[in-house]
Every structure is written in structure tokens, then in C-alpha cells.
Design a protein around this motif. Structure first.
Motif, short mmCIF file in Angstrom:
data_model
loop_
_atom_site.label_atom_id
_atom_site.label_comp_id
_atom_site.label_asym_id
_atom_site.label_seq_id
_atom_site.Cartn_x
_atom_site.Cartn_y
_atom_site.Cartn_z
N SER A 40 -1.98 -13.35 5.52
CA SER A 40 -2.97 -12.80 4.60
C SER A 40 -4.26 -13.60 4.62
CB SER A 40 -2.40 -12.77 3.18
OG SER A 40 -2.24 -14.07 2.69
N ARG A 41 -4.27 -14.73 5.26
CA ARG A 41 -5.49 -15.53 5.36
C ARG A 41 -6.06 -15.52 6.77
NH1 ARG A 41 -3.99 -14.98 0.93
NH2 ARG A 41 -3.94 -16.49 -0.76
N ARG A 42 -5.42 -14.77 7.65
CA ARG A 42 -5.86 -14.82 9.03
C ARG A 42 -7.14 -14.01 9.22
NH1 ARG A 42 -5.73 -9.91 9.82
NH2 ARG A 42 -3.97 -8.51 10.04
N THR A 43 -7.83 -14.25 10.31
CA THR A 43 -8.98 -13.44 10.67
C THR A 43 -8.47 -12.18 11.33
OG1 THR A 43 -10.37 -15.37 10.97
CG2 THR A 43 -11.09 -13.34 12.03
N GLY A 44 -8.74 -11.05 10.72
CA GLY A 44 -8.19 -9.80 11.23
C GLY A 44 -8.93 -9.29 12.45
N VAL A 45 -8.30 -8.38 13.13
CA VAL A 45 -8.92 -7.70 14.26
C VAL A 45 -9.89 -6.67 13.73
CG1 VAL A 45 -8.48 -6.23 16.26
CG2 VAL A 45 -6.85 -8.03 15.66
N VAL A 46 -11.12 -6.72 14.17
CA VAL A 46 -12.09 -5.71 13.78
C VAL A 46 -11.88 -4.51 14.68
CG1 VAL A 46 -14.51 -5.14 13.48
CG2 VAL A 46 -13.70 -7.44 12.97
N ALA A 47 -11.30 -3.46 14.15
CA ALA A 47 -10.89 -2.32 14.97
C ALA A 47 -11.79 -1.14 14.70
CB ALA A 47 -9.43 -1.97 14.66
N TYR A 223 -11.45 2.54 6.42
CA TYR A 223 -10.18 2.05 5.89
C TYR A 223 -10.05 0.58 6.24
CZ TYR A 223 -9.16 6.95 5.14
OH TYR A 223 -9.23 8.24 4.72
N LYS A 224 -9.68 -0.22 5.25
CA LYS A 224 -9.58 -1.67 5.41
C LYS A 224 -8.18 -2.10 5.02
CE LYS A 224 -14.34 -1.84 3.75
NZ LYS A 224 -15.28 -2.38 2.75
N ARG A 225 -7.57 -2.95 5.85
CA ARG A 225 -6.20 -3.37 5.58
C ARG A 225 -6.21 -4.75 4.95
NH1 ARG A 225 -1.16 -3.18 9.87
NH2 ARG A 225 -2.46 -4.66 11.02
N ARG A 226 -5.80 -4.78 3.67
CA ARG A 226 -5.72 -6.02 2.90
C ARG A 226 -4.27 -6.35 2.62
NH1 ARG A 226 -10.75 -7.25 1.05
NH2 ARG A 226 -12.29 -5.55 0.96
N ARG A 227 -4.04 -7.42 1.85
CA ARG A 227 -2.71 -7.80 1.40
C ARG A 227 -2.58 -7.52 -0.10
NH1 ARG A 227 1.12 -8.82 5.42
NH2 ARG A 227 0.00 -9.63 7.23
N ILE A 228 -1.45 -6.93 -0.49
CA ILE A 228 -1.20 -6.70 -1.91
C ILE A 228 -1.24 -8.02 -2.66
CG2 ILE A 228 0.42 -5.78 -3.61
CD1 ILE A 228 1.59 -4.06 -1.33
N SER A 229 -0.64 -9.05 -2.07
CA SER A 229 -0.61 -10.36 -2.72
C SER A 229 -2.00 -10.95 -2.88
CB SER A 229 0.28 -11.32 -1.93
OG SER A 229 -0.10 -11.37 -0.57
N ASP A 230 -2.89 -10.70 -1.93
CA ASP A 230 -4.27 -11.16 -2.07
C ASP A 230 -4.93 -10.50 -3.28
OD1 ASP A 230 -4.24 -12.89 0.06
OD2 ASP A 230 -5.30 -11.57 1.45
N ILE A 231 -4.82 -9.17 -3.35
CA ILE A 231 -5.46 -8.46 -4.46
C ILE A 231 -4.90 -8.94 -5.79
CG2 ILE A 231 -5.77 -6.19 -5.52
CD1 ILE A 231 -5.63 -4.99 -2.71
N SER A 232 -3.58 -9.13 -5.85
CA SER A 232 -2.95 -9.58 -7.09
C SER A 232 -3.41 -10.96 -7.51
CB SER A 232 -1.43 -9.58 -6.92
OG SER A 232 -0.96 -8.29 -6.60
N ASN A 233 -3.79 -11.78 -6.55
CA ASN A 233 -4.26 -13.13 -6.84
C ASN A 233 -5.78 -13.23 -6.89
OD1 ASN A 233 -1.89 -15.07 -6.98
ND2 ASN A 233 -1.40 -13.94 -5.11
N GLY A 234 -6.47 -12.09 -6.89
CA GLY A 234 -7.92 -12.10 -7.01
C GLY A 234 -8.64 -12.46 -5.72
N ASP A 243 -8.71 -5.90 9.30
CA ASP A 243 -8.59 -4.77 10.20
C ASP A 243 -9.33 -3.60 9.56
OD1 ASP A 243 -6.82 -6.20 11.86
OD2 ASP A 243 -5.12 -5.64 10.62
N ARG A 244 -10.16 -2.90 10.37
CA ARG A 244 -10.96 -1.82 9.81
C ARG A 244 -10.92 -0.60 10.73
NH1 ARG A 244 -14.61 -5.97 9.73
NH2 ARG A 244 -16.23 -4.87 10.87
#
Length: 356
Positions: A40-47, A223-234, A243-244
């Protein structure tokens, strides 16, 4: 649908509002059953999607799916309007179905959420005054209650202008204003960036939260792919770390979306009156690869929910999409539609145990 609203020019810039009385954002505070991971902290692939870049659409590489099979029918819902979207909790065989009605003012829509059993009977309903359109809803079962995650597209308590806040609250039958929800439903405002239109769908098993961002300045949505845990932790990572998938829209008309593992799904198509499919905006299921942005498959469906050669009541419109996991972890993709005019009937069909 369509699932977008008229923009409100001249409105204030959207900013995160942790409203008075709202619970502090955090996985522990929310009781969310997800765990933050190194990924959840990695640099995502810009797709960048090939279909959005102006290049020819690649030839799909996947075999077509069989037609979806009937899964549930809702003869009526809490509101006479069309279904907009839905979420399904298999452990209790219960749907949470969204509809919209007129808001308190022309710029707003009121959101209705019906709790419906597997037989199609409405158990009860929740009305969110000026709550929004209803695209993108997730139901989360916890020991103390069922919680709803949805974008509240109503009035800001501070400015009086339309806000688009991603929120979580206890499902509680009745009619609720924004102020009441803050004080009595444990409403939590989750962090969003300065975006005028955003909805979410989850893949709980993989901690994925997919954000749909509609661009009012052009015929695209991202569309952007995030982590549920990220959103929950602000935590809201910047776009360059996600990823986009930027995709064209209007046409096609987006009616629902979902994500399963590394595959993204979009349910498309305009409503039609009569028995013919709208040729420029047909009923379509698209599948994309998150890692490459490649269109894996595009498939048109002309007989979903038809009885013989006709749709009941002479009208059809795709409406909503979600996914759920079987006990062994296999994923089933659900797509929705509404038929009939003026009386509506609502249907859910299943692509069972989908593999990609």
C-alpha cells in the motif's frame, strides 16, 4: 442512469471536512477488517489505458464469458425509480440497493438505500436527504452492525454548497439529514482530494479500493486503485503512486464498475425503449488489466433479462455492478438492470466464479 450530475460552476474548492461530531478516521476507529501492507506504500504502475490514448483499441485477448445467469429479482424497491447500484453480503444473503429521488433543491439528489433479501423482498430502507446519486456502494458486516460506504453528494454543513464526501455509517432505517447522520449514525468522513465526482468499489480480500473520478472538462473518467486500509487511516497517496486507468465515457455510459484481483470491470450501456439495443452505446462488459492498462475483453450482451424476444414493459437499462467472494475465495461478478415502463422491475445477474 446516467450516473453523472450537472457540474456546479463557481462552487468552492472541495476540501476534506472532518465534521464536528464525526469519528476520527483510522482503521481501529472504523473497525475495518483490513491490514495495511507494504504494497500500500509502493509506487504504483501508471497504467494509461490504450482505449483512452487515441491509439486503436487492441484486439481483446480473453475468450468471451457466457451470458450471465439470473441471480435475484426485485419486483419493487423502496422508491418507484430505477435501481442505481447495489452491494451484496453473501453471508446473510442480503442486498443493499441504491436509488435516487429529487433533493431539497435542484442541485441535489436524495439517496435511498433499500435492504433486500435474496427473495427480492424489501426489508426496510434508509433515506439520506440530499445524499446523492447512488453510484458506488459497499456494505460491510461487523458484529455490532452493517456499515455502508458511499459517496455523500449533498450539502456541506459548512458552506451550504454541494460536497462529495466519501463516508461510512451504520445502516439504520429511517430518514436522515447530514447533520443527523453525523450525530446519530457514527458517520465518518473519509479523505478525498479536490475532486468534484468520485465513487468507490472494493475488493476486500486484496485490500483494493477503486476510485472512479469523472472529469467534467472532457469525455473521460479515471479509475485509481487505492488501498482500503490507506483510506481508513487517512492516507491518500498522490496519483503518480497509483495504478490508473483513464477511459472514455459518454459514450459509453458507465453504469457500474468493479475490481477483482488485478482485473478491472466496467458495465456500460444506455437505456433503451423497445426491443432494440442502442447501437452507439450497447450493453457492454469490459475487462482491463490493472498492471498494463490493456483492454483484455469487450463483450456485448443483447438478451440480459429478456423474456423471449422482449424486455418486460418494453424498457431496459443496465444499472449497477458489484463482486463478492464465495467461501473458497472464488469471485462472482454481479451486474444489474432495470426493466419496465412506467412500473420498474430490477434484476441482478451473475458471472459465477469468474477467473479473470
Amino acid at each position: 442512469m446516467p450516473d453523472v450530475e450537472d457540474p456546479q460552476p463557481g462552487g468552492p474548492t472541495r476540501r476534506v471536512l472532518l465534521l464536528a461530531g464525526a469519528v476520527t478516521v483510522g482503521a481501529a476507529a472504523l473497525g475495518v477488517q483490513v491490514a495495511a501492507s507494504a504494497a500500500s506504500r509502493r509506487t504504483g504502475v501508471v497504467a494509461a489505458s490504450p482505449v483512452a490514448s487515441g491509439t486503436p483499441t487492441p484486439t481483446p485477448t480473453l475468450d468471451p464469458l457466457p451470458d450471465p445467469t439470473p441471480f435475484a429479482t426485485f419486483p419493487t424497491l423502496a422508491n418507484p425509480g430505477v435501481m442505481q447500484d447495489f452491494s451484496y453480503l453473501p453471508a446473510i444473503s442480503t442486498f443493499f440497493v441504491t436509488q435516487k429521488s429529487a433533493g431539497s433543491e435542484a442541485a441535489f439528489e436524495t439517496l435511498i438505500i433499500s435492504r433486500v433479501n435474496a427473495s427480492g423482498a424489501v426489508l426496510d430502507a434508509m433515506t439520506l436527504i440530499d445524499g446523492g446519486h447512488g453510484l458506488g456502494i459497499e456494505a460491510e458486516s461487523q458484529p455490532d452492525a452493517t456499515y455502508i460506504w458511499v459517496t455523500w453528494q449533498g450539502k456541506s454543513l459548512e458552506s451550504g454548497w454541494r460536497e462529495n464526501d466519501f463516508v461510512r455509517f451504520r445502516y439504520t432505517p429511517g430518514s436522515w439529514s447530514r447533520a443527523d447522520a453525523v450525530g446519530q449514525l457514527g458517520l465518518v468522513v473519509l479523505p478525498l482530494k479536490d475532486e468534484p465526482e468520485a465513487q468507490f468499489r472494493f475488493d476486500w480480500k486484496n485490500d483494493w479500493a477503486v476510485e472512479r473520478h469523472y472529469d467534467w472538462n472532457g469525455a473521460t473518467e479515471t479509475y485509481k486503485r487505492r488501498r482500503i486500509s490507506d483510506i481508513s487511516n487517512g492516507v491518500m497517496l498522490p496519483d503518480e503512486q497509483l495504478d490508473r486507468l483513464p477511459l472514455p465515457v459518454d459514450p459509453p455510459t458507465t453504469q457500474g464498475f468493479a475490481t477483482i484481483d488485478d482485473t478491472f470491470y466496467r458495465w456500460l450501456g444506455r437505456g433503451t425503449v423497445g426491443d432494440a439495443i442502442e447501437p452507439t452505446d450497447p450493453i457492454t462488459l469490459q475487462r482491463f488489466d490493472w498492471k498494463t492498462g490493456r483492454l483484455l475483453a469487450e463483450q456485448h450482451f443483447s438478451t440480459v433479462s429478456k423474456v423471449g424476444t422482449s424486455w418486460p414493459g418494453g424498457k431496459f437499462e443496465p444499472e449497477g455492478m458489484c463482486m463478492f467472494r464465495e467461501p473458497d475465495g472464488a469471485a462472482t461478478l454481479l451486474v444489474g438492470d432495470t426493466t419496465g415502463l412506467p412500473k420498474h422491475e430490477h434484476h441482478v445477474s451473475a458471472f459465477a466464479r469468474i477467473t479473470i
